[in-house]
Scaffold this motif. Structure first.
Motif, PDB file in Angstrom:
ATOM      1  N   ALA A  33       0.822  -1.204   0.000  1.00 52.50           N
ATOM      2  CA  ALA A  33       0.000   0.000   0.000  1.00 52.50           C
ATOM      3  C   ALA A  33       0.863   1.265   0.000  1.00 52.50           C
ATOM      4  CB  ALA A  33      -0.921   0.015   1.215  1.00 52.50           C
ATOM      5  N   GLY A  35       0.291   5.771   0.325  1.00 56.36           N
ATOM      6  CA  GLY A  35      -0.743   6.713   0.738  1.00 56.36           C
ATOM      7  C   GLY A  35      -0.210   8.079   1.088  1.00 56.36           C
ATOM      8  N   TYR A  37      -0.762  11.215   4.064  1.00 54.43           N
ATOM      9  CA  TYR A  37      -1.246  11.648   5.364  1.00 54.43           C
ATOM     10  C   TYR A  37      -0.939  13.127   5.492  1.00 54.43           C
ATOM     11  CZ  TYR A  37      -1.644   6.695   6.566  1.00 54.43           C
ATOM     12  OH  TYR A  37      -2.008   5.368   6.588  1.00 54.43           O
ATOM     13  N   LEU A  47      -4.919  10.363   8.209  1.00 57.77           N
ATOM     14  CA  LEU A  47      -4.967   9.760   6.888  1.00 57.77           C
ATOM     15  C   LEU A  47      -5.720  10.664   5.926  1.00 57.77           C
ATOM     16  CD1 LEU A  47      -5.759   6.109   5.974  1.00 57.77           C
ATOM     17  CD2 LEU A  47      -7.145   7.925   5.002  1.00 57.77           C
ATOM     18  N   THR A  50      -5.293   6.366   0.811  1.00 59.36           N
ATOM     19  CA  THR A  50      -4.377   5.268   0.569  1.00 59.36           C
ATOM     20  C   THR A  50      -4.813   4.531  -0.690  1.00 59.36           C
ATOM     21  OG1 THR A  50      -5.662   3.744   1.946  1.00 59.36           O
ATOM     22  CG2 THR A  50      -3.863   4.941   3.027  1.00 59.36           C
ATOM     23  N   ASP A 109       7.004   0.196   7.148  1.00 61.29           N
ATOM     24  CA  ASP A 109       6.445   1.466   6.692  1.00 61.29           C
ATOM     25  C   ASP A 109       7.524   2.529   6.621  1.00 61.29           C
ATOM     26  OD1 ASP A 109       3.294   0.995   8.405  1.00 61.29           O
ATOM     27  OD2 ASP A 109       3.773   0.803   6.280  1.00 61.29           O
TER      28      ASP A 109
END
Length: 121
Positions: A33, A35, A37, A47, A50, A109
């Motif tokens: 994934a 995304g 933020y 968030l 995503t 991450d």
């Protein structure tokens, strides 16, 4: 090492548009994934949107219908098209990606350094 580098932030008037981009580089075996933020002064990071590897998006309610997230797996990029911007969209926007690095045993991450978006007249 891995780097996530954002670009495209800036100052825009209410109702205007901006496009953010983020490119991942380094010894990356796979990307899951990705995304975006954001964090406004005095607030927690939240968030925005995503997107899965196969392109399924997820949006915060506050940006649905105004923002569009997309990615290019071959180029290891994720983008955020932001339309109808509002003053409350003002924040530092951060790129995020879940990566599997060469030589690693697990997914991790990673975050970009952030890019400022200011919506003001």
């Amino acid at each position: 090492q891995v780097q996530l580098v954002e670009s495209g932030g800036g100052l825009v008037q209410p109702g205007g548009s901006l496009r953010l981009s983020c490119v991942a580089s380094g010894s990356i075996l796979s990307i899951s994934a990705m995304g975006w933020y954001r964090q406004a002064p005095g607030s927690q990071r939240e968030l925005v949107a995503t997107i899965t590897y196969d392109g399924k998006p997820n949006y915060a309610d506050s940006v649905k219908g105004r923002f569009t997230i997309s990615r290019d797996n071959a180029k290891k990029t994720v983008s955020l098209q932001m339309n109808s911007l509002r003053p409350e969209d003002t924040a530092v926007y951060y790129c995020n990606a879940r990566l599997f690095m060469y030589g690693s045993t697990n997914w991790s991450d990673y975050w970009g350094q952030g890019t400022q978006v200011t919506v003001s007249s």
